[in-house]
Enzyme design. Structure first.
Site, mmCIF file in Angstrom:
data_model
loop_
_atom_site.group_PDB
_atom_site.id
_atom_site.type_symbol
_atom_site.label_atom_id
_atom_site.label_comp_id
_atom_site.label_asym_id
_atom_site.label_seq_id
_atom_site.Cartn_x
_atom_site.Cartn_y
_atom_site.Cartn_z
ATOM 1 N N SER A 1 106.285 70.037 23.457
ATOM 2 C CA SER A 1 106.188 70.849 22.240
ATOM 3 C C SER A 1 104.878 71.629 22.249
ATOM 4 O O SER A 1 103.837 71.089 22.650
ATOM 5 C CB SER A 1 106.249 69.928 21.022
ATOM 6 O OG SER A 1 106.032 70.643 19.839
ATOM 7 N N ALA A 2 104.931 72.884 21.782
ATOM 8 C CA ALA A 2 103.770 73.771 21.899
ATOM 9 C C ALA A 2 102.613 73.398 20.982
ATOM 10 O O ALA A 2 101.444 73.498 21.365
ATOM 11 C CB ALA A 2 104.202 75.218 21.614
ATOM 12 N N HIS A 3 102.931 72.962 19.753
ATOM 13 C CA HIS A 3 101.828 72.868 18.781
ATOM 14 C C HIS A 3 100.917 71.663 18.995
ATOM 15 O O HIS A 3 99.877 71.558 18.351
ATOM 16 C CB HIS A 3 102.347 72.922 17.333
ATOM 17 C CG HIS A 3 103.079 71.711 16.848
ATOM 18 N ND1 HIS A 3 102.520 70.836 15.945
ATOM 19 C CD2 HIS A 3 104.321 71.234 17.100
ATOM 20 C CE1 HIS A 3 103.411 69.878 15.656
ATOM 21 N NE2 HIS A 3 104.505 70.106 16.350
ATOM 22 N N THR B 1 118.932 83.805 20.039
ATOM 23 C CA THR B 1 117.858 84.657 20.574
ATOM 24 C C THR B 1 116.555 83.871 20.609
ATOM 25 O O THR B 1 116.195 83.206 19.637
ATOM 26 C CB THR B 1 117.695 85.921 19.701
ATOM 27 O OG1 THR B 1 118.950 86.588 19.706
ATOM 28 C CG2 THR B 1 116.610 86.836 20.235
ATOM 29 N N ASN C 1 102.836 58.385 19.590
ATOM 30 C CA ASN C 1 102.098 59.260 18.686
ATOM 31 C C ASN C 1 101.178 58.505 17.739
ATOM 32 O O ASN C 1 100.185 59.040 17.278
ATOM 33 C CB ASN C 1 103.064 60.136 17.882
ATOM 34 C CG ASN C 1 104.267 59.392 17.370
ATOM 35 O OD1 ASN C 1 105.031 58.814 18.142
ATOM 36 N ND2 ASN C 1 104.454 59.385 16.066
ATOM 37 N N GLN D 1 103.454 63.953 23.017
ATOM 38 C CA GLN D 1 102.058 63.583 22.744
ATOM 39 C C GLN D 1 101.219 63.508 24.018
ATOM 40 O O GLN D 1 99.999 63.491 23.943
ATOM 41 C CB GLN D 1 101.993 62.234 22.019
ATOM 42 C CG GLN D 1 102.419 62.300 20.569
ATOM 43 C CD GLN D 1 101.478 63.119 19.691
ATOM 44 O OE1 GLN D 1 100.339 63.422 20.063
ATOM 45 N NE2 GLN D 1 101.957 63.507 18.520
ATOM 46 N N CYS E 1 105.891 60.395 6.564
ATOM 47 C CA CYS E 1 107.013 61.302 6.819
ATOM 48 C C CYS E 1 106.624 62.685 6.313
ATOM 49 O O CYS E 1 105.530 62.886 5.788
ATOM 50 C CB CYS E 1 108.280 60.780 6.179
ATOM 51 S SG CYS E 1 108.171 60.623 4.417
HETATM 52 N N1 PLP Z 1 107.929 63.516 19.621
HETATM 53 C C1 PLP Z 1 106.706 63.028 19.336
HETATM 54 C C2 PLP Z 1 106.201 61.862 20.111
HETATM 55 C C3 PLP Z 1 105.935 63.619 18.341
HETATM 56 O O1 PLP Z 1 104.729 63.124 18.055
HETATM 57 C C4 PLP Z 1 106.456 64.726 17.626
HETATM 58 C C5 PLP Z 1 105.692 65.360 16.541
HETATM 59 O O2 PLP Z 1 104.847 64.759 15.936
HETATM 60 C C6 PLP Z 1 107.740 65.194 17.965
HETATM 61 C C7 PLP Z 1 108.440 64.567 18.971
HETATM 62 C C8 PLP Z 1 108.361 66.350 17.258
HETATM 63 O O3 PLP Z 1 107.886 67.558 17.764
HETATM 64 P P1 PLP Z 1 107.988 68.896 16.879
HETATM 65 O O4 PLP Z 1 106.991 68.750 15.777
HETATM 66 O O5 PLP Z 1 107.660 69.994 17.842
HETATM 67 O O6 PLP Z 1 109.397 68.976 16.391
#
Ligand code: PLP
Length: 365
Positions: free
Chosen positions: A187-189, A225, A139, A167, A308
């Site tokens: 992860s969706a976002h 749910t 990331n 990522q 953080c």
């Molecule tokens: N793993 C990586 C490599 C990420 O960059 C992130 C979020 O920045 C996560 C896991 C965590 O994902 P989430 O924000 O959906 O909990």
């Protein structure tokens, strides 16, 4: 975003219009996907359609998808899923992996931020049954990890491989077959879906112990749910996600311009295979927090190498693991582009970075 340049896509991508529309439509759906009546069945149909959209994006089977509240939960489900196994995590994993296995052995990385597979082989030789966690793309630096090779080594030693692909999804193309990992987190976002929804991809045959128990949803792997609107939004985003290869030219241009302005700057993991959208760069002698604030005042949004959730900047464990000297690591920022990044965004970045560099250097002189 007029007048502003959003260059923090690795933190979160903007919500895709298709994902928002699907999410809003799903909010109107009454019914719990576990209910057997008509409304329940309609909700279940939406849930299963999203499962198909997401699994199709990475060549998985819909049965492999366990929905979670995001990448963090999926990582911790994987790490907590095999009690008794020795856990090995790479030294550059996301905090959600490191915190999910605080006693894990750390797999070292090279100076370019790529996992040392000879070290993995040595660590697994003669080891009790292990679970290895190695991310697909980092990331902070964007460095892409050799997952298929790591899977071959892990499997040779009867170890399970978990891959955090949060990522990588939507930035580079991959399939579950190519990775050959036993568990994959998404992860969706990060792909234009909503925040607070993700998935763990794992064959139903894998004996994964659930962390969250109760109503038996998600084939007993994750009770509670389901977040139906979020999952439907995730499905819609997955259906239109492609890779970010087209932004590589803008990223490369940005990198060239930053280094031309500040010849003493360093781009980290520059010679590793990298995500096409990410730059991790240090402007010597200017703390990351100072750079982030100065760029923000100029309307350019980036992040410190490692911030953080409170926004407090710590020195990056990723750059530390790569052996970057602390004074350089403390000056690292992350610039990440996405599908709607424009030439104007890059011009703004170069201008703001140039102004900051000139100010700090004239002050020093
Ligand atoms: N793993 C990586 C490599 C990420 O960059 C992130 C979020 O920045 C996560 C896991 C965590 O994902 P989430 O924000 O959906 O909990």
């Amino acid at each position: 975003m007029s007048g502003l340049a959003y260059l923090d896509w690795n933190a979160t991508a903007p919500l895709r219009r298709e994902a928002r529309d699907a999410l809003v439509a799903a909010l109107a759906q009454t019914g719990n996907p576990s209910s057997v009546h008509r409304s329940g069945r309609e909700a279940k149909k939406l849930l299963e359609q999203a499962r198909i959209q997401i699994s199709a994006r990475i060549g998985a089977s819909p049965d492999d998808v366990t929905f979670t509240s995001g990448g963090t939960e999926a990582n911790q489900l994987a790490l907590g899923g095999f009690p008794g196994r020795r856990i090995i995590v790479s030294a550059i994993e996301h905090d959600s992996v490191l915190a999910g296995a605080p006693d894990a052995a750390r797999l070292p990385v090279t100076g370019d931020g790529v996992a040392d597979l000879d070290a993995l082989d040595r660590m697994l030789t003669g080891s009790p049954p292990a679970l290895v966690s190695l991310m697909l793309a980092n990331n902070e630096t964007g460095a892409i990890q050799p997952i298929a090779e790591a899977a071959t080594i892990a499997h040779r030693h009867d170890a399970i491989l978990h891959c955090d692909a949060v990522q990588a999804l939507g930035k580079i193309s991959f399939t579950v077959n190519e990775l050959n990992a036993d568990l994959i987190t998404i992860s969706a976002h990060k792909i234009g879906g909503p925040m607070g929804v993700g998935a763990l991809i794992a064959s139903p045959d894998l004996p994964l112990r659930p962390v969250q128990t109760g109503g038996g949803q998600e084939r007993g792997r994750r009770a509670g749910t389901e977040n139906l609107p979020g999952i439907v939004g995730f499905g819609a985003a997955a259906a239109i996600a492609s890779d970010m290869a087209p932004v590589a030219a803008l990223r490369d241009e940005a990198e060239r311009r930053l280094l031309a302005i500040a010849p003493d700057a360093t781009v980290h993991a520059a010679s590793a295979p990298r995500l096409p959208n990410t730059i991790c760069v240090s402007m010597p002698e200017v703390a990351a927090a100072t750079q982030v604030m100065a760029l923000d005042l100029a309307g350019v949004m980036v992040s410190a190498g490692s911030a953080c959730s409170s926004g407090r900047v710590r020195r990056s464990h990723v750059l530390d693991a790569m052996g970057v000297p602390p004074d350089r690591a403390e000056c690292a920022i992350r610039i990440s582009l996405g599908w709607s990044t424009t030439q104007t965004d890059i011009d703004r970045l170069a201008e703001a970075w140039g102004a900051l560099y000139a100010r700090t250097r004239s002050r020093a002189a």
